[in-house]
Design a protein around this motif. Structure first.
Motif, mmCIF file in Angstrom:
data_model
loop_
_atom_site.group_PDB
_atom_site.id
_atom_site.type_symbol
_atom_site.label_atom_id
_atom_site.label_comp_id
_atom_site.label_asym_id
_atom_site.label_seq_id
_atom_site.Cartn_x
_atom_site.Cartn_y
_atom_site.Cartn_z
ATOM 1 N N GLN A 71 120.097 -92.311 -92.698
ATOM 2 C CA GLN A 71 121.204 -93.067 -91.988
ATOM 3 C C GLN A 71 122.051 -92.216 -91.275
ATOM 4 N N ALA A 72 122.535 -91.225 -91.561
ATOM 5 C CA ALA A 72 123.149 -89.849 -91.004
ATOM 6 C C ALA A 72 122.501 -89.692 -89.466
ATOM 7 N N ALA A 73 121.299 -89.336 -89.745
ATOM 8 C CA ALA A 73 120.412 -88.930 -88.596
ATOM 9 C C ALA A 73 120.414 -90.145 -87.488
ATOM 10 N N GLU A 74 120.332 -91.338 -87.887
ATOM 11 C CA GLU A 74 120.472 -92.394 -87.042
ATOM 12 C C GLU A 74 121.809 -92.435 -86.515
ATOM 13 N N THR A 75 123.030 -92.211 -87.208
ATOM 14 C CA THR A 75 124.414 -92.437 -86.530
ATOM 15 C C THR A 75 124.576 -91.110 -85.710
ATOM 16 N N LEU A 76 123.811 -90.261 -85.957
ATOM 17 C CA LEU A 76 123.993 -89.113 -84.945
ATOM 18 C C LEU A 76 123.111 -89.112 -83.777
ATOM 19 N N GLY A 77 122.410 -90.324 -83.516
ATOM 20 C CA GLY A 77 121.837 -90.609 -82.187
ATOM 21 C C GLY A 77 120.295 -90.279 -82.189
ATOM 22 N N ALA A 78 119.564 -89.912 -83.418
ATOM 23 C CA ALA A 78 118.245 -89.652 -83.416
ATOM 24 C C ALA A 78 117.404 -91.024 -83.279
ATOM 25 N N SER A 79 116.374 -90.813 -82.502
ATOM 26 C CA SER A 79 115.645 -92.223 -82.556
ATOM 27 C C SER A 79 114.967 -92.300 -83.713
ATOM 28 N N SER A 80 114.186 -93.587 -83.864
ATOM 29 C CA SER A 80 113.558 -93.806 -85.375
ATOM 30 C C SER A 80 112.415 -92.957 -85.559
ATOM 31 N N TRP A 81 111.535 -92.430 -84.675
ATOM 32 C CA TRP A 81 110.542 -91.791 -84.673
ATOM 33 C C TRP A 81 111.102 -90.331 -84.902
ATOM 34 N N ARG A 82 112.052 -89.882 -84.376
ATOM 35 C CA ARG A 82 112.610 -88.494 -84.802
ATOM 36 C C ARG A 82 113.252 -88.570 -86.359
ATOM 37 N N VAL A 83 113.948 -89.620 -86.642
ATOM 38 C CA VAL A 83 114.262 -89.634 -88.125
ATOM 39 C C VAL A 83 113.079 -89.521 -88.930
ATOM 40 N N PHE A 84 112.022 -90.250 -88.657
ATOM 41 C CA PHE A 84 110.923 -90.043 -89.422
ATOM 42 C C PHE A 84 110.194 -88.605 -89.380
ATOM 43 N N ARG A 85 110.348 -88.197 -88.386
ATOM 44 C CA ARG A 85 109.298 -86.881 -88.358
ATOM 45 C C ARG A 85 110.212 -85.845 -88.833
ATOM 46 N N THR A 86 111.448 -85.886 -88.684
ATOM 47 C CA THR A 86 112.292 -84.806 -89.186
ATOM 48 C C THR A 86 112.879 -84.787 -90.322
ATOM 49 N N ILE A 87 113.068 -86.012 -91.124
ATOM 50 C CA ILE A 87 113.661 -86.279 -92.373
ATOM 51 C C ILE A 87 112.752 -86.895 -93.236
ATOM 52 N N THR A 88 112.372 -88.097 -93.043
ATOM 53 C CA THR A 88 111.435 -88.851 -93.882
ATOM 54 C C THR A 88 110.414 -88.370 -94.256
ATOM 55 N N LEU A 89 109.437 -87.664 -93.360
ATOM 56 C CA LEU A 89 108.103 -87.212 -93.674
ATOM 57 C C LEU A 89 108.185 -85.715 -94.506
ATOM 58 N N PRO A 90 109.155 -84.746 -94.080
ATOM 59 C CA PRO A 90 109.497 -83.678 -94.765
ATOM 60 C C PRO A 90 109.766 -84.104 -96.183
ATOM 61 N N LEU A 91 110.691 -85.072 -96.528
ATOM 62 C CA LEU A 91 111.107 -85.193 -97.728
ATOM 63 C C LEU A 91 110.069 -85.953 -98.667
ATOM 64 N N ALA A 92 109.076 -86.450 -98.043
ATOM 65 C CA ALA A 92 108.299 -87.204 -98.524
ATOM 66 C C ALA A 92 107.004 -86.481 -98.858
ATOM 67 N N THR A 93 106.718 -85.431 -98.443
ATOM 68 C CA THR A 93 105.504 -84.472 -98.315
ATOM 69 C C THR A 93 105.143 -83.930 -99.946
ATOM 70 N N PRO A 94 106.066 -83.566 -100.740
ATOM 71 C CA PRO A 94 105.800 -83.096 -102.112
ATOM 72 C C PRO A 94 105.117 -84.526 -102.806
ATOM 73 N N GLY A 95 105.595 -85.463 -102.605
ATOM 74 C CA GLY A 95 105.130 -86.562 -103.195
ATOM 75 C C GLY A 95 103.808 -86.894 -102.454
ATOM 76 N N LEU A 96 103.633 -86.788 -101.483
ATOM 77 C CA LEU A 96 102.307 -87.074 -100.501
ATOM 78 C C LEU A 96 101.339 -86.342 -101.118
ATOM 79 N N ILE A 97 101.638 -84.837 -101.013
ATOM 80 C CA ILE A 97 100.687 -83.970 -101.761
ATOM 81 C C ILE A 97 100.415 -84.457 -103.258
ATOM 82 N N GLY A 98 101.356 -84.628 -104.058
ATOM 83 C CA GLY A 98 100.932 -84.834 -105.523
ATOM 84 C C GLY A 98 100.251 -86.133 -105.534
#
Lengths: 290, 263
Positions: free
Chosen positions: B160-187
């Motif tokens: 939400q913070a990233a969105e408030t700061l003006g990032a597009s949905s894709w950018r939020v996904f690419r820079t925040i959601t995906l990196p945070l999800a990566t350990p779970g994805l690898i596991g």
């Protein structure tokens, strides 16, 4: 989770929202995200199983609706034996595994320094091939039977052996489930009970067991389904002398009988496992209820 | 509280690890018989096992099927997990129950069902794609559980913070959601891979004619005439499992496996 506007009492009937806001968004995106998963479940799980049910009620010879497959299953002694064996396997494995898992999980709770090792001991076998694990059991069973000085141990080629081997295979999953709920127990309750003078057994019975109950239930559901449905254990450990429903099912596809017969056995097996399935789904639904 | 490790824990640890030790020991037999305790000491059976073309073909097939199943399961699972953890919608609980359904059914029934579907509805012989899809039926829920557990425990405020700061949905996904999800994805990927690689109950039904996956070949070999080469092959699989275990441990994915998330 933050909520900006106060929620109306009861269910809020609005469109989908993003977590953390109350603004409705279009159905399109969540639906598209969920679609592949739903397609898999409906198309490759529900529909095929419906076909199995239809096949079970179809006579192989006349291709018409009939109960012959079920009659065949319930009239042949191998059918009844398999049914009885599968039930004994399911219940026996679950009960013994739970009896071992609870003390083990409690030991994990009481000795946090060793917890990492205890968890490793549980997880490692899960990552290893079932065939290898059964092979290892067979090797050990022959060795133990050879050195055991007091008569024969029913570790192989018997129903007892199948149950024992399945207990060994299912222990990790059962213990993990029990530990997950036991870990949430408030340790101070144990201290409080002891301060009030409760003996070890009383503490166990009144504090630990109730805390472990959700985990025991969840683990039992998994263990029953997996052990009653296990093919490898009756086939390899039983060595052909322990007919069970999974071996009948596979046998029907690999030549010994028609698919229709196998489908009927599968339907009966599902009838046994289904109540537990529903129970587990209801349980998890209730647990995540608001 | 006593400081001694309870005997039940020690006993259970022995019971769980002894079969693996027995297999490893048996691969060291120098004679032709797969006995425990081993007679003699020899590493020759390892080279015999690795030279066995049936084993190697099966190993290749298992690997290909597992890789394909993992890719499909993780993609489908990640999409569904994103919907379940980042949206609230009517029927959410139903979607979770639906997703986990295949896990509560005995695998042998799943195998039979997909086989009947392919044979009767699609009128085809079992093939590699059918095998992959069969594995995915159970692989998707397995992966989904781990991914949901990871993503549900993250704070949406970061996105939400990233969105408030003006990032597009894709950018939020690419820079925040995906990196945070990566350990779970690898596991999740490792778990699905191991599940598919080791699977026998579903594979028995869906293997293409003339080809077999590794667990099935090993099972048939044990039935037929076990010599220490099967123990050697098994030892290699034990090593594989332990390597996966250590990787999971290092990336911290193990703590998500103790029944959190949807259960």
């Amino acid at each position: 989770m933050t909520s900006v506007a106060p929620r109306a009492a009861g269910r809020v009937r609005q469109g989908p929202t993003r977590v953390g806001s109350t603004t409705s968004v279009s159905w399109a995106l969540p639906a598209a995200l969920l679609a592949p998963m739903v397609l898999f479940v409906l198309g490759l799980f529900v529909l095929p199983f419906v076909m199995v049910v239809t096949t079970a009620f179809t006579d192989a010879a006349t291709d018409s609706w009939s109960l012959t497959n079920f009659q065949e299953f319930f009239s042949r002694s191998v059918g009844w034996t398999a049914l009885r064996n599968t039930l004994i396997i399911g219940v026996g494995t679950t009960v013994v595994a739970a009896a071992v898992a609870v003390p083990y999980a409690y030991g994990m709770v009481r000795h946090p320094r060793w917890r990492a090792i205890f968890i490793a001991v549980l997880f490692a076998p899960l990552l290893i091939n079932g065939v290898v694990r059964v092979f290892g059991y067979q090797l050990l069973a022959r060795f133990v039977d050879r050195v055991w000085p007091w008569g024969d141990l029913p570790l192989l080629y018997s129903l007892t052996g199948v149950v024992i081997s399945l207990v060994v295979f299912m222990l990790p999953q059962m213990t993990i489930a029990v530990f997950a709920s036991l870990d949430r127990m408030d340790r101070r309750l144990v201290d409080a009970a002891q301060t009030l003078g409760a003996g070890n057994w009383q503490v166990f019975r009144t504090v630990v067991l109730p805390a472990a109950r959700p985990g025991i239930v969840a683990g039992s559901i998994i263990t029953f389904g997996a052990s009653a449905g296990s093919y490898l254990a009756p086939a390899m450990v039983g060595g052909g002398r322990v007919p069970a429903m999974p071996t009948l099912i596979y046998g029907s596809v690999s030549g010994a009988g028609s698919w229709n017969f196998g489908a009927a056995v599968a339907v009966v097996l599902m009838a046994i496992v289904l109540p537990l399935m529903i129970l587990s789904l209801v349980q998890s639904a209730r647990r995540s209820a608001p | 509280m006593s400081r001694r490790i309870p005997s039940v824990n020690i006993l259970v640890a022995i019971v769980l690890l002894a079969p693996l030790a027995a297999v490893i020991a048996t691969s060291l037999n120098s004679g032709n018989y797969a006995v425990f305790p081993p007679r003699g000491f020899s590493l020759d059976w390892f080279s015999t096992a690795l030279g066995n073309t049936k084993f190697l073909d099966a190993l290749r097939l298992s690997f290909v099927v597992a890789a394909a199943s993992t890719v499909v399961s993780i993609v489908v699972g990640f999409l569904a997990a994103y919907a379940m953890t980042r949206y609230e919608y009517r029927g959410q609980r139903l979607s979770q129950i639906t997703a986990l359904g295949p896990l509560t059914v005995p695998e042998i029934v799943v195998g039979l069902s997909v086989f009947v579907f392919v044979a009767l509805r699609l009128q085809q012989a079992p093939s590699i794609p059918a095998l992959v899809l069969g594995h995915c039926v159970v692989g998707i829920p397995i992966g989904l559980q781990v991914i949901v557990a990871t993503m549900a425990s993250q704070d949406v405020a970061l996105e939400q913070a990233a969105e408030t700061l003006g990032a597009s949905s894709w950018r939020v996904f690419r820079t925040i959601t995906l990196p945070l999800a990566t350990p779970g994805l690898i596991g999740a990927s490792l778990l699905v891979f191991i599940f598919s690689f080791d699977n026998i109950s579903i594979s028995l039904f869906l293997m293409p004619p003339g080809e077999s996956t590794l667990p099935v070949v090993m099972y048939q070999y044990l039935d037929f005439r076990p010599d220490p080469s099967i123990a050697a092959m098994s030892t290699l699989l034990v090593a594989l499992g332990l390597i996966v275990f250590f990787v999971l441990h290092r990336i911290g994915a193990l703590k998500h496996l103790t029944g959190s998330g949807l259960r």
